[in-house]
Motif scaffolding. Structure first.
Motif, PDB file in Angstrom:
ATOM      1  N   LEU A  31      27.734  24.240   1.597  1.00  0.00           N
ATOM      2  CA  LEU A  31      27.757  25.106   0.414  1.00  0.00           C
ATOM      3  C   LEU A  31      28.907  26.111   0.507  1.00  0.00           C
ATOM      4  O   LEU A  31      29.635  26.337  -0.472  1.00  0.00           O
ATOM      5  N   LEU A  32      29.103  26.698   1.676  1.00  0.00           N
ATOM      6  CA  LEU A  32      30.210  27.638   1.846  1.00  0.00           C
ATOM      7  C   LEU A  32      31.563  26.930   1.664  1.00  0.00           C
ATOM      8  O   LEU A  32      32.497  27.495   1.107  1.00  0.00           O
ATOM      9  N   ASN A  33      31.628  25.678   2.120  1.00  0.00           N
ATOM     10  CA  ASN A  33      32.870  24.923   1.949  1.00  0.00           C
ATOM     11  C   ASN A  33      33.150  24.605   0.480  1.00  0.00           C
ATOM     12  O   ASN A  33      34.309  24.567   0.062  1.00  0.00           O
ATOM     13  N   VAL A  34      32.090  24.396  -0.293  1.00  0.00           N
ATOM     14  CA  VAL A  34      32.280  24.172  -1.737  1.00  0.00           C
ATOM     15  C   VAL A  34      32.748  25.465  -2.392  1.00  0.00           C
ATOM     16  O   VAL A  34      33.692  25.485  -3.190  1.00  0.00           O
ATOM     17  N   ILE A  35      32.125  26.591  -2.006  1.00  0.00           N
ATOM     18  CA  ILE A  35      32.481  27.877  -2.624  1.00  0.00           C
ATOM     19  C   ILE A  35      33.903  28.280  -2.262  1.00  0.00           C
ATOM     20  O   ILE A  35      34.623  28.853  -3.079  1.00  0.00           O
ATOM     21  N   SER A  36      34.315  27.942  -1.033  1.00  0.00           N
ATOM     22  CA  SER A  36      35.668  28.321  -0.599  1.00  0.00           C
ATOM     23  C   SER A  36      36.736  27.371  -1.133  1.00  0.00           C
ATOM     24  O   SER A  36      37.922  27.624  -0.975  1.00  0.00           O
TER      25      SER A  36
ATOM     26  N   ASP B 249      43.412  26.904  -1.221  1.00  0.00           N
ATOM     27  CA  ASP B 249      44.449  27.936  -1.311  1.00  0.00           C
ATOM     28  C   ASP B 249      44.296  28.752  -2.583  1.00  0.00           C
ATOM     29  O   ASP B 249      44.457  29.970  -2.590  1.00  0.00           O
ATOM     30  N   ARG B 250      43.917  28.058  -3.672  1.00  0.00           N
ATOM     31  CA  ARG B 250      43.800  28.783  -4.943  1.00  0.00           C
ATOM     32  C   ARG B 250      42.530  29.628  -5.009  1.00  0.00           C
ATOM     33  O   ARG B 250      42.522  30.685  -5.631  1.00  0.00           O
ATOM     34  N   HIS B 251      41.483  29.188  -4.338  1.00  0.00           N
ATOM     35  CA  HIS B 251      40.296  30.056  -4.218  1.00  0.00           C
ATOM     36  C   HIS B 251      40.674  31.309  -3.461  1.00  0.00           C
ATOM     37  O   HIS B 251      40.305  32.417  -3.832  1.00  0.00           O
ATOM     38  N   CYS B 252      41.425  31.115  -2.389  1.00  0.00           N
ATOM     39  CA  CYS B 252      41.824  32.241  -1.544  1.00  0.00           C
ATOM     40  C   CYS B 252      42.678  33.219  -2.358  1.00  0.00           C
ATOM     41  O   CYS B 252      42.461  34.432  -2.317  1.00  0.00           O
ATOM     42  N   HIS B 253      43.608  32.698  -3.135  1.00  0.00           N
ATOM     43  CA  HIS B 253      44.462  33.572  -3.952  1.00  0.00           C
ATOM     44  C   HIS B 253      43.672  34.314  -5.016  1.00  0.00           C
ATOM     45  O   HIS B 253      44.077  35.371  -5.476  1.00  0.00           O
ATOM     46  N   ARG B 254      42.525  33.757  -5.405  1.00  0.00           N
ATOM     47  CA  ARG B 254      41.703  34.438  -6.399  1.00  0.00           C
ATOM     48  C   ARG B 254      40.754  35.447  -5.761  1.00  0.00           C
ATOM     49  O   ARG B 254      40.046  36.160  -6.447  1.00  0.00           O
ATOM     50  N   GLY B 255      40.690  35.436  -4.420  1.00  0.00           N
ATOM     51  CA  GLY B 255      39.903  36.479  -3.762  1.00  0.00           C
ATOM     52  C   GLY B 255      38.697  36.005  -2.971  1.00  0.00           C
ATOM     53  O   GLY B 255      37.793  36.779  -2.696  1.00  0.00           O
ATOM     54  N   ILE B 256      38.675  34.703  -2.600  1.00  0.00           N
ATOM     55  CA  ILE B 256      37.569  34.207  -1.776  1.00  0.00           C
ATOM     56  C   ILE B 256      38.138  33.782  -0.418  1.00  0.00           C
ATOM     57  O   ILE B 256      38.932  32.844  -0.347  1.00  0.00           O
TER      58      ILE B 256
ATOM     59  N   GLY C 268      47.673  34.359   2.101  1.00  0.00           N
ATOM     60  CA  GLY C 268      46.314  34.407   1.597  1.00  0.00           C
ATOM     61  C   GLY C 268      46.159  35.091   0.255  1.00  0.00           C
ATOM     62  O   GLY C 268      45.062  35.152  -0.290  1.00  0.00           O
ATOM     63  N   ASN C 269      47.247  35.635  -0.286  1.00  0.00           N
ATOM     64  CA  ASN C 269      47.129  36.325  -1.571  1.00  0.00           C
ATOM     65  C   ASN C 269      48.478  36.285  -2.285  1.00  0.00           C
ATOM     66  O   ASN C 269      49.411  35.636  -1.813  1.00  0.00           O
ATOM     67  N   HIS C 270      48.574  36.999  -3.385  1.00  0.00           N
ATOM     68  CA  HIS C 270      49.795  36.902  -4.191  1.00  0.00           C
ATOM     69  C   HIS C 270      50.906  37.835  -3.717  1.00  0.00           C
ATOM     70  O   HIS C 270      52.000  37.806  -4.237  1.00  0.00           O
ATOM     71  N   HIS C 271      50.580  38.679  -2.715  1.00  0.00           N
ATOM     72  CA  HIS C 271      51.642  39.553  -2.209  1.00  0.00           C
ATOM     73  C   HIS C 271      52.605  38.721  -1.372  1.00  0.00           C
ATOM     74  O   HIS C 271      52.202  37.753  -0.749  1.00  0.00           O
ATOM     75  N   THR C 272      53.851  39.094  -1.354  1.00  0.00           N
ATOM     76  CA  THR C 272      54.778  38.435  -0.433  1.00  0.00           C
ATOM     77  C   THR C 272      55.427  39.513   0.426  1.00  0.00           C
ATOM     78  O   THR C 272      56.532  39.969   0.146  1.00  0.00           O
TER      79      THR C 272
ATOM     80  N   LEU D 236      40.361  39.061   6.299  1.00  0.00           N
ATOM     81  CA  LEU D 236      40.516  40.337   5.574  1.00  0.00           C
ATOM     82  C   LEU D 236      41.955  40.562   5.138  1.00  0.00           C
ATOM     83  O   LEU D 236      42.201  41.194   4.104  1.00  0.00           O
ATOM     84  N   ALA D 237      42.902  40.024   5.904  1.00  0.00           N
ATOM     85  CA  ALA D 237      44.322  40.176   5.542  1.00  0.00           C
ATOM     86  C   ALA D 237      44.643  39.425   4.247  1.00  0.00           C
ATOM     87  O   ALA D 237      45.644  39.700   3.594  1.00  0.00           O
ATOM     88  N   CYS D 238      43.775  38.480   3.869  1.00  0.00           N
ATOM     89  CA  CYS D 238      43.916  37.799   2.572  1.00  0.00           C
ATOM     90  C   CYS D 238      43.487  38.733   1.429  1.00  0.00           C
ATOM     91  O   CYS D 238      43.642  38.400   0.269  1.00  0.00           O
ATOM     92  N   ARG D 239      42.933  39.883   1.778  1.00  0.00           N
ATOM     93  CA  ARG D 239      42.415  40.877   0.822  1.00  0.00           C
ATOM     94  C   ARG D 239      41.403  40.280  -0.158  1.00  0.00           C
ATOM     95  O   ARG D 239      41.582  40.306  -1.379  1.00  0.00           O
ATOM     96  N   PRO D 240      40.333  39.709   0.393  1.00  0.00           N
ATOM     97  CA  PRO D 240      39.340  39.048  -0.460  1.00  0.00           C
ATOM     98  C   PRO D 240      38.459  40.039  -1.218  1.00  0.00           C
ATOM     99  O   PRO D 240      38.276  41.177  -0.779  1.00  0.00           O
ATOM    100  N   GLN D 241      37.922  39.577  -2.340  1.00  0.00           N
ATOM    101  CA  GLN D 241      36.840  40.303  -3.017  1.00  0.00           C
ATOM    102  C   GLN D 241      35.504  39.789  -2.504  1.00  0.00           C
ATOM    103  O   GLN D 241      34.520  40.499  -2.480  1.00  0.00           O
ATOM    104  N   LEU D 242      35.496  38.501  -2.147  1.00  0.00           N
ATOM    105  CA  LEU D 242      34.292  37.872  -1.600  1.00  0.00           C
ATOM    106  C   LEU D 242      34.643  37.263  -0.246  1.00  0.00           C
ATOM    107  O   LEU D 242      35.563  36.450  -0.143  1.00  0.00           O
ATOM    108  N   LEU D 243      33.907  37.689   0.780  1.00  0.00           N
ATOM    109  CA  LEU D 243      34.154  37.186   2.130  1.00  0.00           C
ATOM    110  C   LEU D 243      33.004  36.275   2.539  1.00  0.00           C
ATOM    111  O   LEU D 243      31.833  36.654   2.445  1.00  0.00           O
ATOM    112  N   LEU D 244      33.335  35.067   2.981  1.00  0.00           N
ATOM    113  CA  LEU D 244      32.329  34.095   3.404  1.00  0.00           C
ATOM    114  C   LEU D 244      32.363  34.003   4.927  1.00  0.00           C
ATOM    115  O   LEU D 244      33.417  33.740   5.509  1.00  0.00           O
ATOM    116  N   LEU D 245      31.224  34.244   5.564  1.00  0.00           N
ATOM    117  CA  LEU D 245      31.186  34.234   7.030  1.00  0.00           C
ATOM    118  C   LEU D 245      30.227  33.157   7.503  1.00  0.00           C
ATOM    119  O   LEU D 245      29.040  33.190   7.186  1.00  0.00           O
TER     120      LEU D 245
END
Ligand SMILES: Nc1ncnc2c1ncn2[C@@H]1O[C@H](COP(=O)(O)OP(=O)(O)O)[C@@H](O)[C@H]1O
Ligand SMILES: [Mg+2]
Length: 242
Positions: A43-48, A71-78, A104-108, A153-162
Motif C-alpha cells: 500500500l505504501l508503495n502504491v501511495i509513493s 519521481d512525480r509523486h516525490c515532486h508533488r510532496g510524497i 526530490g523536489n522542484h528546487h535546483t 526530509l530533504a525532498c521537503r515532503p508534505q506527506l512522509l511515508l515511513l
C-alpha cells in the motif's frame, strides 16, 4: 490530503491489496498495522508511486496521482523511507541526503546549497555531527535510519511515508525515533507510518488503520481499534478474541 479509493494490487495470482480505502488528513500521524504479509508495504508503495495499482485511485491534494510514478509523486510532496535500507554503500551520509535535496523536489540547489541542506537535515534527525562524511557502508543501523529519514526530509515532503522505521532498533533508539516522528509532524509534515511494534503505534499515532490479508479491517483511534475482536483475532488468533 491523501485518499485511496478501492485500491487493489495483485502479484500474479496473489491478491496483495483488495479494495482499500484510506484517508490521511493534513497534520495527522496515521499508523498502518497488520500481520506480516497483510499488504502494508504494498500500500505504501502504491501511495509513493513505486507501484501502479490494478484498480482504484490515489488522490493527493485533490489531484489524481494514481499513475504518475515515484519521481512525480516525490515532486508533488510524497516522500518515503524503505523497510530495508536500500542505499549506495559507497556514498557518504551527506551525499545520500544531497540526492534528496537535488532531485526530490522542484528546487535546483547549487552543490553548496545542497550540502548545507543535507547537513541541516542530518542535524535535525540527530545524526552524529562528526560522521556526515562517513561512507554508508560504515554506519550502524540507527545511523542508516537517520540518514534515510534526512534524505526523505530533504525532498521537503508534505506527506512522509515511513516503512518500519523502528524495526531492529533497541527500546531507547525506538523511543528516540518516536520523538523524532512527533518533531517532524510538529514542523508541519503529515506522517503515515507502518510499524509492527504496537507500543510504537499507540504511542505516536492519532489514528490507526489495520490491514489483514490485503483488506482494511479497522480504522480509528488507537485504543478503540486495538480493542476490536477482529483486530485481536488477526494478531493473536481466534481464541484470544473470544
Ligand atoms: N514485488 C512483489 N512480488 C510478488 N509478491 C509480492 C511483492 N511484494 C509483496 N508481495 C506479496 O504481497 C503480500 C503483501 O506483502 P507486503 O505488502 O510486503 O506485506 P507487509 O508489508 O504487510 O508485510 C505478501 O504475500 C507478499 O509476499
Ligand atoms: Mg512490509
Amino acid at each position: 490530503m491523501l485518499e485511496t479509493k478501492g485500491v487493489s494490487k495483485r502479484f500474479g495470482g496473489l491478491v496483495a491489496l483488495h479494495d482499500v480505502d484510506l484517508r490521511v488528513r493534513d497534520g495527522e500521524i496515521v499508523g498502518l498495522v497488520g500481520p506480516n504479509g497483510a499488504g502494508k508495504t504494498t500500500l505504501l508503495n502504491v501511495i509513493s508511486g513505486l507501484y501502479r495499482p490494478d484498480g482504484g485511485t490515489v488522490t493527493f491534494r485533490g489531484e489524481d496521482v494514481t499513475r504518475l510514478g515515484l519521481d512525480r509523486h516525490c515532486h508533488r510532496g510524497i516522500a518515503k523511507t524503505f523497510q530495508h535500507p536500500q542505499s549506495f554503500p559507497g556514498m557518504t551520509a551527506a551525499e545520500a541526503v544531497m540526492v534528496g535535496a537535488c532531485f526530490g523536489n522542484h528546487h535546483t540547489p547549487s552543490r553548496d546549497e545542497a550540502r548545507e541542506e543535507a547537513e541541516a537535515q542530518l542535524a535535525f534527525v540527530g545524526f552524529p555531527d562528526g560522521k556526515t562524511g562517513r561512507l554508508l557502508a560504515h554506519l550502524n543501523l540507527m545511523e542508516l535510519k537517520r540518514t534515510q529519514l534526512a534524505r526523505a526530509l530533504a525532498c521537503r515532503p508534505q506527506l512522509l511515508l515511513l516503512d518500519e522505521l523502528t524495526t531492529g532498533l533497541n527500546p531507547s533508539e525506538s523511543a528516540e525515533a518516536i520523538d523524532l516522528i512527533r518533531k517532524i509532524r510538529d514542523e508541519g509534515t503529515t506522517v503515515l507510518l507502518i510499524e509492527h511494534v504496537l507500543r510504537v503505534i499507540t504511542g505516536v499515532s492519532d489514528r490507526v488503520v489495520v490491514l489483514d490479508k490485503g483488506e482494511k479491517i479497522a480504522d480509528g483511534p488507537p485504543s478503540e481499534v486495538l480493542a476490536t475482536p477482529r483486530v485481536i483475532e488477526s494478531y493473536l488468533g481466534r481464541a484470544a478474541a473470544a
